[in-house]
Each structure stands twice: as structure tokens, then as C-alpha cells.
Design an enzyme around this catalytic site. Structure first.
Site, mmCIF file in Angstrom:
data_model
loop_
_atom_site.group_PDB
_atom_site.id
_atom_site.type_symbol
_atom_site.label_atom_id
_atom_site.label_comp_id
_atom_site.label_asym_id
_atom_site.label_seq_id
_atom_site.Cartn_x
_atom_site.Cartn_y
_atom_site.Cartn_z
ATOM 1 N N THR A 135 0.819 -1.219 0.000
ATOM 2 C CA THR A 135 0.000 0.000 0.000
ATOM 3 C C THR A 135 0.851 1.267 0.000
ATOM 4 O OG1 THR A 135 -1.532 1.235 1.400
ATOM 5 C CG2 THR A 135 -0.087 -0.282 2.541
ATOM 6 N N ASP A 136 0.238 2.372 -0.440
ATOM 7 C CA ASP A 136 0.924 3.677 -0.365
ATOM 8 C C ASP A 136 1.030 4.175 1.077
ATOM 9 O OD1 ASP A 136 -1.775 4.326 0.045
ATOM 10 O OD2 ASP A 136 -1.895 5.792 -1.573
ATOM 11 N N GLU A 137 0.223 3.576 1.985
ATOM 12 C CA GLU A 137 0.182 4.098 3.359
ATOM 13 C C GLU A 137 1.507 3.910 4.101
ATOM 14 O OE1 GLU A 137 -3.285 3.464 5.687
ATOM 15 O OE2 GLU A 137 -4.623 3.628 3.972
ATOM 16 N N TYR A 161 -2.177 -0.514 10.974
ATOM 17 C CA TYR A 161 -2.286 -1.183 9.661
ATOM 18 C C TYR A 161 -1.053 -0.888 8.800
ATOM 19 C CZ TYR A 161 -3.446 -1.631 4.712
ATOM 20 O OH TYR A 161 -3.391 -1.924 3.363
ATOM 21 N N LYS A 165 1.961 -3.371 7.389
ATOM 22 C CA LYS A 165 2.278 -3.559 5.968
ATOM 23 C C LYS A 165 3.742 -3.171 5.702
ATOM 24 C CE LYS A 165 -0.154 -4.624 3.015
ATOM 25 N NZ LYS A 165 -0.520 -5.951 2.464
HETATM 26 P P1 NAD Z 1 -9.836 -7.291 1.976
HETATM 27 O O1 NAD Z 1 -9.875 -7.009 3.435
HETATM 28 O O2 NAD Z 1 -11.030 -6.992 1.161
HETATM 29 O O3 NAD Z 1 -9.487 -8.843 1.749
HETATM 30 C C1 NAD Z 1 -8.509 -9.503 2.482
HETATM 31 C C2 NAD Z 1 -8.656 -10.993 2.215
HETATM 32 O O4 NAD Z 1 -7.621 -11.672 2.934
HETATM 33 C C3 NAD Z 1 -9.994 -11.575 2.693
HETATM 34 O O5 NAD Z 1 -10.532 -12.444 1.721
HETATM 35 C C4 NAD Z 1 -9.622 -12.352 3.952
HETATM 36 O O6 NAD Z 1 -10.469 -13.467 4.212
HETATM 37 C C5 NAD Z 1 -8.197 -12.791 3.635
HETATM 38 N N1 NAD Z 1 -7.397 -13.039 4.842
HETATM 39 C C6 NAD Z 1 -7.262 -12.226 5.923
HETATM 40 N N2 NAD Z 1 -6.465 -12.815 6.842
HETATM 41 C C7 NAD Z 1 -6.055 -13.994 6.304
HETATM 42 C C8 NAD Z 1 -5.195 -15.029 6.761
HETATM 43 N N3 NAD Z 1 -4.606 -14.981 7.956
HETATM 44 N N4 NAD Z 1 -5.006 -16.103 5.950
HETATM 45 C C9 NAD Z 1 -5.614 -16.180 4.733
HETATM 46 N N5 NAD Z 1 -6.445 -15.236 4.265
HETATM 47 C C10 NAD Z 1 -6.649 -14.136 5.037
HETATM 48 O O7 NAD Z 1 -8.554 -6.523 1.440
HETATM 49 P P2 NAD Z 1 -8.321 -5.825 0.021
HETATM 50 O O8 NAD Z 1 -8.820 -4.435 0.100
HETATM 51 O O9 NAD Z 1 -8.756 -6.732 -1.045
HETATM 52 O O10 NAD Z 1 -6.721 -5.734 0.029
HETATM 53 C C11 NAD Z 1 -5.942 -6.799 -0.498
HETATM 54 C C12 NAD Z 1 -4.468 -6.431 -0.367
HETATM 55 O O11 NAD Z 1 -4.206 -5.216 -1.055
HETATM 56 C C13 NAD Z 1 -4.037 -6.194 1.080
HETATM 57 O O12 NAD Z 1 -2.743 -6.713 1.233
HETATM 58 C C14 NAD Z 1 -4.015 -4.674 1.211
HETATM 59 O O13 NAD Z 1 -3.080 -4.270 2.179
HETATM 60 C C15 NAD Z 1 -3.603 -4.276 -0.180
HETATM 61 N N6 NAD Z 1 -4.056 -2.953 -0.629
HETATM 62 C C16 NAD Z 1 -5.380 -2.611 -0.535
HETATM 63 C C17 NAD Z 1 -5.797 -1.387 -1.042
HETATM 64 C C18 NAD Z 1 -7.246 -0.947 -0.980
HETATM 65 O O14 NAD Z 1 -7.545 0.204 -1.312
HETATM 66 N N7 NAD Z 1 -8.174 -1.819 -0.612
HETATM 67 C C19 NAD Z 1 -4.857 -0.510 -1.608
HETATM 68 C C20 NAD Z 1 -3.523 -0.905 -1.661
HETATM 69 C C21 NAD Z 1 -3.135 -2.142 -1.188
HETATM 70 O O1 DAU Z 2 -4.222 3.954 0.475
HETATM 71 C C1 DAU Z 2 -4.400 2.588 0.351
HETATM 72 C C2 DAU Z 2 -5.256 2.104 1.477
HETATM 73 O O2 DAU Z 2 -6.575 2.548 1.206
HETATM 74 C C3 DAU Z 2 -5.251 0.589 1.654
HETATM 75 O O3 DAU Z 2 -3.961 0.173 1.982
HETATM 76 C C4 DAU Z 2 -6.235 0.181 2.754
HETATM 77 O O4 DAU Z 2 -6.290 -1.236 2.833
HETATM 78 C C5 DAU Z 2 -7.597 0.705 2.390
HETATM 79 O O5 DAU Z 2 -8.519 0.416 3.416
HETATM 80 C C6 DAU Z 2 -7.546 2.214 2.162
HETATM 81 O O6 DAU Z 2 -7.287 2.912 3.394
HETATM 82 P P1 DAU Z 2 -8.030 4.285 3.764
HETATM 83 O O7 DAU Z 2 -8.020 4.447 5.213
HETATM 84 O O8 DAU Z 2 -7.512 5.412 2.952
HETATM 85 O O9 DAU Z 2 -9.528 3.922 3.206
HETATM 86 P P2 DAU Z 2 -10.970 4.189 3.823
HETATM 87 O O10 DAU Z 2 -11.953 3.843 2.756
HETATM 88 O O11 DAU Z 2 -11.134 3.593 5.162
HETATM 89 O O12 DAU Z 2 -10.986 5.770 3.990
HETATM 90 C C7 DAU Z 2 -10.791 6.663 2.897
HETATM 91 C C8 DAU Z 2 -10.799 8.090 3.436
HETATM 92 O O13 DAU Z 2 -12.134 8.374 3.901
HETATM 93 C C9 DAU Z 2 -9.906 8.296 4.626
HETATM 94 O O14 DAU Z 2 -9.384 9.627 4.586
HETATM 95 C C10 DAU Z 2 -10.823 8.151 5.834
HETATM 96 C C11 DAU Z 2 -12.131 8.695 5.291
HETATM 97 N N1 DAU Z 2 -13.369 8.117 5.870
HETATM 98 C C12 DAU Z 2 -13.485 6.759 5.921
HETATM 99 C C13 DAU Z 2 -14.611 6.162 6.453
HETATM 100 C C14 DAU Z 2 -14.744 4.668 6.535
HETATM 101 C C15 DAU Z 2 -14.394 8.941 6.325
HETATM 102 O O15 DAU Z 2 -14.282 10.179 6.256
HETATM 103 N N2 DAU Z 2 -15.507 8.353 6.837
HETATM 104 C C16 DAU Z 2 -15.673 7.007 6.944
HETATM 105 O O16 DAU Z 2 -16.722 6.556 7.476
#
Ligand code: NAD
Ligand code: DAU
Length: 354
Positions: A135-137, A161, A165
Site C-alpha cells: 500500500t501507499d500508506e 495497519y 504492511k
Molecule cells: P480485503 O480485506 O477486502 O481482503 C482480504 C482478504 O484476505 C480476505 O478475503 C480475507 O479473508 C483474507 N485473509 C485475511 N487474513 C487472512 C489469513 N490470515 N489467511 C488467509 N487469508 C486471510 O482486502 P483488500 O482491500 O482486497 O486488500 C488486499 C491487499 O491489497 C491487502 O494486502 C491490502 O493491504 C492491499 N491494498 C489494498 C488497497 C485498498 O484500497 N483496498 C490498496 C492498496 C493495497
Molecule cells: O491507500 C491505500 C489504502 O486505502 C489501503 O492500503 C487500505 O487497505 C484501504 O482500506 C484504504 O485505506 P483508507 O483508510 O484510505 O480507506 P478508507 O476507505 O477507510 O478511507 C478513505 C478516506 O475516507 C480516509 O481519509 C478516511 C475517510 N473516511 C473513511 C470512512 C470509513 C471517512 O471520512 N468516513 C468514513 O466513514
């Protein structure tokens, strides 16, 4: 070694989009190892569940014996590691699972992948890849005029989180430098699109707006995220897997910086057009500014020039096209929505927003 790839976390949001795209565009089989936590949903993969190239294994990436036996049985040519605890707010309320899965789980996979890779024939060792999805975080927070994060930006994670990562990214880096395991790391910005669990901002806002519930914006709503349509992310990961240079990291982003308030306002405008019979109109009157997330990063932005120059990857969707597709998907998939918003989800929403 077989032509199979092993995906971890393939039943989550990005993993399931990745598998659907893989099965539609590549010929080779996929094994999906997923624990099916609250975020994992087999329904996401219904479309491919009877495809002979798809195999599902329910299990934990922290279970070394299981990982060992899957590697031995399926002999994959790559591991693509999506599995993680992914929601920042949950990491603040309870970091344990994040350390366990994101740090220990990645370590366990790396150890088993290393042993498996070392035992391969030399030709196969050259082909094998371990791709870690991150992630970019991990880069921390930007000020308004800072340049976007690039691959050499110093790590400065701010939430449990992102710290978990970052730890995983460092382990992956160490396994390349110390043991020569052929790793690749991708760091991506915020994804949105079909199958995203509605604890995250965009699906939460779509579903709450439709029901006439309040639309919670943390703090002043001015935090900035760089949004990328999930299928663009999946395509980027496939390109890095196919042609990325081993040991390298690639930043992936949408060149779509938006303030949260803008994102919510755009969703409300589109819903005003599409859903004129919803209980509360216009939808933006539901916006409510709530207590901020502790340690809330102010701005993320990704410089995705490296992947564009080296691998010719560019996002296909603009935010305007991607958000319309996403909203339409949530409107057309009521059964999925009803299923994931039952049970534990309600508990999370009640506790978190009370
Ligand atoms: P998600 O939470 O939707 O899915 C995570 C999946 O991992 C689920 O299916 C869960 O059952 C599985 N899982 C969790 N713990 C596990 C374990 N111990 N063993 C096996 N499976 C397990 O997450 P996502 O949003 O699809 O993110 C996927 C990946 O991409 C993550 O590594 C996250 O850090 C990364 N990522 C997400 C975003 C985003 O915006 N969602 C952005 C950048 C990177
Ligand atoms: O940047 C990549 C990341 O993006 C991934 O690594 C994470 O897995 C993914 O969850 C996401 O993280 P964020 O915290 O940025 O996503 P989220 O959707 O939770 O929140 C997006 C923005 O909106 C953030 O600034 C927090 C804000 N927010 C979020 C929620 C859930 C609100 O203002 N209200 C809300 O209820």
C-alpha cells in the site's frame, strides 16, 4: 513446477477482482488460499467457482504446514500475496490480527516460499516469483504541496495497519537481499470498485445514501486520497508479475487525487440522478462531519511513472468513469449487498459510529 499461481486472500475485494480478471484473460490455473475472515466472501467468485482452472483452499497463511503442503501439492510458478487485514479503523481498535496476519503471515509465506524455491530445479528457480501486494500508506502522510510518493520515499507508517504492511514490505525486501528469493513488491493507492466491503468509504457512502442514513465524513472531510479503479490495479499487478524486475518495488496509482468531501459529493450527485425515489433527497443533505480518525493521514498521492515507463502500465479508468461503474454495480447487486451487510457488519457500524 506447474503453470499454476497461488493467490492468498483471493476472496477479498482486490483478490477476487484479480482472480476474475485472471481467469478471463490468462490460460493458467489459480489456487486461492483464503481464511474467509469477515472480509472474505466466496460469493465474489461464484462466476469462476466451477471453472477447472480455479481451486479454493480455505486456510490461514499463518499455518505453515498448510502453506507447505499447498506449495508441494500445486507446485506454483508464483505466489501473489493479497491476504491481509486491510481496514485502518479496525487496526486502531484492535491491532492484534493485523500484526498476526500482515507480519507473521507474510513471514510464514516467505519462509515456506523460500524452502520451496530452493528445492526447485535451476530453470524453475529462475522463473519463480513472490509478488507482495502492499500500500501507499507505508510512506506516511503528505503536505498539500509535497510531490507524490515515489519508490524511494522514506517509509513513515502512521497507523497499526500501515506499520504492519511496512514490516511485511521490509521482510520481503530482506528475503530478496539475503536469500535471493525472486520477490516483487507493489505499493498501491486507494482502490474502489465491485465487491469492496462496505466498511470502506466509497461503498459505505453509496449504501448509506440509498437508505437515507447519515454519510460520516471524518474531521473536516479535506483529507486527500488517490483513487484507482480496482481492475486497473489488477492489471498492473499482472504486468509486474509478468515483466517486473526482481527485487524491485513498483508504485501504482490513479493520478486521481480527491478530497473526501469531493468523493462523497460526486457519489451524491450521481445517486440523485439514478435514484430519485430514495428516502432522503438530495443525498448530500445526509453528510455529517464526525469525530476524526486518530492519526488520520492528511494526503496520499502516488507517482506511478516507474511502472508506466518500465512496463507501459497506465490506468484505463478516470475517476468519473470508474465511480459510475462502481455505483451501478452496487445498485445491481442487491443480494450481495444484503448478505454482507447482515450480522457482524451491523455490529461494526453500530460500535464504530456510535
Ligand atoms: P480485503 O480485506 O477486502 O481482503 C482480504 C482478504 O484476505 C480476505 O478475503 C480475507 O479473508 C483474507 N485473509 C485475511 N487474513 C487472512 C489469513 N490470515 N489467511 C488467509 N487469508 C486471510 O482486502 P483488500 O482491500 O482486497 O486488500 C488486499 C491487499 O491489497 C491487502 O494486502 C491490502 O493491504 C492491499 N491494498 C489494498 C488497497 C485498498 O484500497 N483496498 C490498496 C492498496 C493495497
Ligand atoms: O491507500 C491505500 C489504502 O486505502 C489501503 O492500503 C487500505 O487497505 C484501504 O482500506 C484504504 O485505506 P483508507 O483508510 O484510505 O480507506 P478508507 O476507505 O477507510 O478511507 C478513505 C478516506 O475516507 C480516509 O481519509 C478516511 C475517510 N473516511 C473513511 C470512512 C470509513 C471517512 O471520512 N468516513 C468514513 O466513514
Amino acid at each position: 513446477m506447474q503453470n499454476t499461481i497461488l493467490i492468498t486472500g483471493g476472496s477479498g475485494f482486490i483478490g477476487s477482482n484479480f482472480i476474475l480478471q485472471w481467469i478471463a484473460s490468462e490460460r493458467t490455473p489459480v489456487v486461492n488460499l483464503d481464511k474467509l475472515t469477515y472480509a472474505g466472501n466466496p460469493r465474489n467468485l461464484q462466476r469462476v467457482s466451477s471453472d477447472t482452472r480455479y481451486c479454493f483452499m480455505q486456510g490461514d497463511i499463518c499455518d505453515r504446514d498448510l502453506v507447505h503442503s499447498i506449495l508441494e501439492r500445486h507446485k506454483p510458478r508464483a505466489v501473489v500475496h493479497f491476504a491481509a487485514e486491510s481496514h485502518v479503523d479496525r487496526s486502531i481498535r484492535g491491532p492484534d490480527d493485523f500484526i498476526r496476519t500482515n507480519v507473521n503471515g507474510t513471514f510464514c509465506l516467505l519462509e515456506e516460499a523460500r524452502a520451496y524455491w530452493m528445492a526447485l530445479a535451476r530453470q524453475d528457480r529462475e522463473l519463480f516469483r513472490f509478488l507482495h501486494v502492499s500500500t501507499d500508506e507505508v510512506y506516511g502522510s503528505l503536505d498539500p504541496h509535497d510531490p507524490p510518493f515515489c519508490e524511494t520515499t522514506r517509509y513513515a507508517p502512521n497507523s497499526p495497519y500501515s506499520a504492519s504492511k511496512a514490516a511485511a514490505d521490509h521482510l520481503v525486501r530482506a528475503y530478496f537481499h539475503t536469500y535471493d528469493v525472486p520477490t516483487l513488491t507493489t505499493n498501491c493507492s486507494n482502490n474502489y470498485g465491485p465487491y469492496q466491503f462496505p466498511e470502506k468509504l466509497i461503498p459505505l457512502i453509496i449504501l448509506n445514501a440509498r437508505k437515507g442514513k447519515s454519510l460520516p465524513l471524518y474531521g473536516d472531510g479535506q483529507n486527500v486520497r488517490d483513487w484507482l479503479y480496482v481492475e486497473d490495479h489488477c492489471e498492473a499487478v499482472r504486468m509486474v508479475l509478468a515483466r517486473g524486475r526482481i527485487g524491485e518495488t513498483y508504485n501504482i496509482g490513479g493520478w486521481n487525487e480527491k478530497r473526501n468531501v469531493e468523493v462523497v459529493d460526486t457519489i451524491c450527485s450521481i445517486l440523485d440522478d439514478l435514484c430519485g425515489n430514495d428516502p432522503v433527497l438530495p443525498h448530500r443533505t445526509l453528510i455529517s462531519f464526525v469525530k476524526d480518525r486518530p492519526g488520520h493521514d492528511r494526503r496520499y498521492a502516488m507517482d506511478a511513472c516507474k511502472i508506466e515507463h518500465e512496463l507501459s502500465w497506465k490506468p484505463r479508468e478516470t475517476f468519473e468513469s470508474g465511480i459510475r461503474k462502481t455505483i451501478n454495480w452496487y445498485l445491481q447487486n442487491e443480494a450481495w449487498v444484503n448478505e454482507v451487510t447482515a450480522g457482524n457488519y451491523r455490529q461494526w457500524i453500530a460500535t464504530h459510529y456510535s
